[in-house]
Design a protein around this motif. Sequence first.
Motif, PDB file in Angstrom:
ATOM      1  N   ILE A   1       5.390  46.569  82.546  1.00  0.00           N
ATOM      2  CA  ILE A   1       6.215  47.122  83.632  1.00  0.00           C
ATOM      3  C   ILE A   1       6.891  46.017  84.426  1.00  0.00           C
ATOM      4  CG2 ILE A   1       6.168  48.460  85.774  1.00  0.00           C
ATOM      5  CD1 ILE A   1       3.866  50.109  84.465  1.00  0.00           C
ATOM      6  N   PHE A   2       6.157  44.958  84.748  1.00  0.00           N
ATOM      7  CA  PHE A   2       6.766  43.842  85.493  1.00  0.00           C
ATOM      8  C   PHE A   2       7.875  43.182  84.677  1.00  0.00           C
ATOM      9  CE2 PHE A   2       2.787  43.705  88.158  1.00  0.00           C
ATOM     10  CZ  PHE A   2       3.418  43.977  89.361  1.00  0.00           C
ATOM     11  N   ASN A   3       7.658  43.040  83.363  1.00  0.00           N
ATOM     12  CA  ASN A   3       8.697  42.456  82.520  1.00  0.00           C
ATOM     13  C   ASN A   3       9.907  43.375  82.395  1.00  0.00           C
ATOM     14  OD1 ASN A   3       7.889  39.798  81.592  1.00  0.00           O
ATOM     15  ND2 ASN A   3       6.195  40.808  80.544  1.00  0.00           N
TER      16      ASN A   3
ATOM     17  N   ALA B   1       5.269  41.150  74.908  1.00  0.00           N
ATOM     18  CA  ALA B   1       4.299  42.017  75.579  1.00  0.00           C
ATOM     19  C   ALA B   1       4.202  43.369  74.885  1.00  0.00           C
ATOM     20  CB  ALA B   1       4.691  42.196  77.049  1.00  0.00           C
ATOM     21  N   LEU B   2       5.348  43.928  74.495  1.00  0.00           N
ATOM     22  CA  LEU B   2       5.353  45.201  73.765  1.00  0.00           C
ATOM     23  C   LEU B   2       4.639  45.062  72.424  1.00  0.00           C
ATOM     24  CD1 LEU B   2       9.060  46.290  74.426  1.00  0.00           C
ATOM     25  CD2 LEU B   2       7.019  47.295  75.465  1.00  0.00           C
ATOM     26  N   SER B   3       4.939  43.969  71.723  1.00  0.00           N
ATOM     27  CA  SER B   3       4.319  43.732  70.422  1.00  0.00           C
ATOM     28  C   SER B   3       2.807  43.596  70.543  1.00  0.00           C
ATOM     29  CB  SER B   3       4.902  42.467  69.788  1.00  0.00           C
ATOM     30  OG  SER B   3       4.206  42.135  68.600  1.00  0.00           O
TER      31      SER B   3
ATOM     32  N   ALA C   1       3.610  55.838  84.801  1.00  0.00           N
ATOM     33  CA  ALA C   1       4.652  56.319  85.713  1.00  0.00           C
ATOM     34  C   ALA C   1       4.290  55.987  87.161  1.00  0.00           C
ATOM     35  CB  ALA C   1       4.846  57.826  85.548  1.00  0.00           C
ATOM     36  N   LYS C   2       3.019  56.178  87.501  1.00  0.00           N
ATOM     37  CA  LYS C   2       2.560  55.869  88.865  1.00  0.00           C
ATOM     38  C   LYS C   2       2.658  54.365  89.133  1.00  0.00           C
ATOM     39  CE  LYS C   2      -1.209  56.767  92.109  1.00  0.00           C
ATOM     40  NZ  LYS C   2      -2.542  57.425  92.291  1.00  0.00           N
ATOM     41  N   LYS C   3       2.272  53.557  88.146  1.00  0.00           N
ATOM     42  CA  LYS C   3       2.369  52.105  88.310  1.00  0.00           C
ATOM     43  C   LYS C   3       3.818  51.680  88.500  1.00  0.00           C
ATOM     44  CE  LYS C   3      -1.713  50.478  85.768  1.00  0.00           C
ATOM     45  NZ  LYS C   3      -2.203  49.626  84.665  1.00  0.00           N
TER      46      LYS C   3
ATOM     47  N   LYS D   1      13.038  50.056  91.848  1.00  0.00           N
ATOM     48  CA  LYS D   1      13.746  49.178  90.921  1.00  0.00           C
ATOM     49  C   LYS D   1      13.777  49.748  89.507  1.00  0.00           C
ATOM     50  CE  LYS D   1      12.251  44.973  93.393  1.00  0.00           C
ATOM     51  NZ  LYS D   1      11.121  45.501  94.187  1.00  0.00           N
ATOM     52  N   ILE D   2      12.876  50.687  89.216  1.00  0.00           N
ATOM     53  CA  ILE D   2      12.785  51.234  87.866  1.00  0.00           C
ATOM     54  C   ILE D   2      12.395  52.706  87.965  1.00  0.00           C
ATOM     55  CG2 ILE D   2      10.334  50.607  87.565  1.00  0.00           C
ATOM     56  CD1 ILE D   2      11.063  49.846  84.664  1.00  0.00           C
ATOM     57  N   ASP D   3      12.899  53.493  87.046  1.00  0.00           N
ATOM     58  CA  ASP D   3      12.622  54.928  87.038  1.00  0.00           C
ATOM     59  C   ASP D   3      11.261  55.182  86.376  1.00  0.00           C
ATOM     60  OD1 ASP D   3      12.490  57.661  86.670  1.00  0.00           O
ATOM     61  OD2 ASP D   3      14.546  57.874  85.958  1.00  0.00           O
ATOM     62  N   PRO D   4      10.275  55.684  87.121  1.00  0.00           N
ATOM     63  CA  PRO D   4       8.945  55.928  86.544  1.00  0.00           C
ATOM     64  C   PRO D   4       8.968  56.861  85.337  1.00  0.00           C
ATOM     65  CG  PRO D   4       8.863  56.089  88.939  1.00  0.00           C
ATOM     66  CD  PRO D   4      10.311  56.002  88.565  1.00  0.00           C
ATOM     67  N   LEU D   5       9.876  57.833  85.336  1.00  0.00           N
ATOM     68  CA  LEU D   5       9.941  58.766  84.215  1.00  0.00           C
ATOM     69  C   LEU D   5      10.388  58.077  82.932  1.00  0.00           C
ATOM     70  CD1 LEU D   5      11.447  61.951  85.919  1.00  0.00           C
ATOM     71  CD2 LEU D   5       9.056  61.473  85.354  1.00  0.00           C
TER      72      LEU D   5
END
Length: 255
Positions: free
Chosen positions: A26-28, A149-151, A202-204, A224-228
Amino acid sequence: MDCGDDGKLSLDSIRDSLIRQEDTIIFNLIERIKFPINPTLYKQQLPSSSNISGSLFQYLFQETEALQSKVGRYLSPEENPFFPDNLSDSIIPLTKCTPVLHPAAESVNVNEKILDIYINQMLPLFCTEADDDANFATTAACDIQLLQALSRRIHYGKFVAEVKFRDCTDEYKPFILAQDRDALMKLLTFEAVEEMVKKRVAKKAKVFGQEVTLNDSVEEVKGKIDPLLVSRLYDEWLMPLTKLVEVEYLLRRLD
């Protein structure tokens, strides 16, 4: 979960790691969406005079992995390279210890699929459609950190599959011997857990993406980012790809 950690291999320890990895992802993501898609970065071939094939992003990613491999990044079973044919030998000596995973783990790598989904589906979902050539290098650096991170999260499915196999060998072994992909996928799927993960990320995203102010205003500020979208990321790609890794690992775990 490095080699020698065999005694620490449990669903609880794996779950703790996956929850921490959510934070990293999420931070990335928040860092990456500061920039537009920058499609030229991935599509434009470098001049022939550069003696480099591929796009600028491919060049930067390959060079990053080659450098990191020199200092032992890919000695860890948690790390899976995107360009395995371009790695350099590690200057860090390999520690002799008992491997946590079955040797089949080395043959399971879905990074090519991850990279394709990332460029063609994820970036258009999160970022604006534009080019910013002044920030190509910074954008690529954000991409590389996020992709790694995704990998790592997706390939952690190998550890999930290993501990589930050890805990319920008699349940998994017939499907492995029969090479029954669908049965294994069904056995590995827990919809209630997946719903919980989607709600948690989503909450994070809502908490991590909020603007911090020093006033006492109760007015809600756009994050800054859409949780959905973060929940959708896990639902459509991260969790399905993780289960794909689990199945592929188990299908190769024949002994």
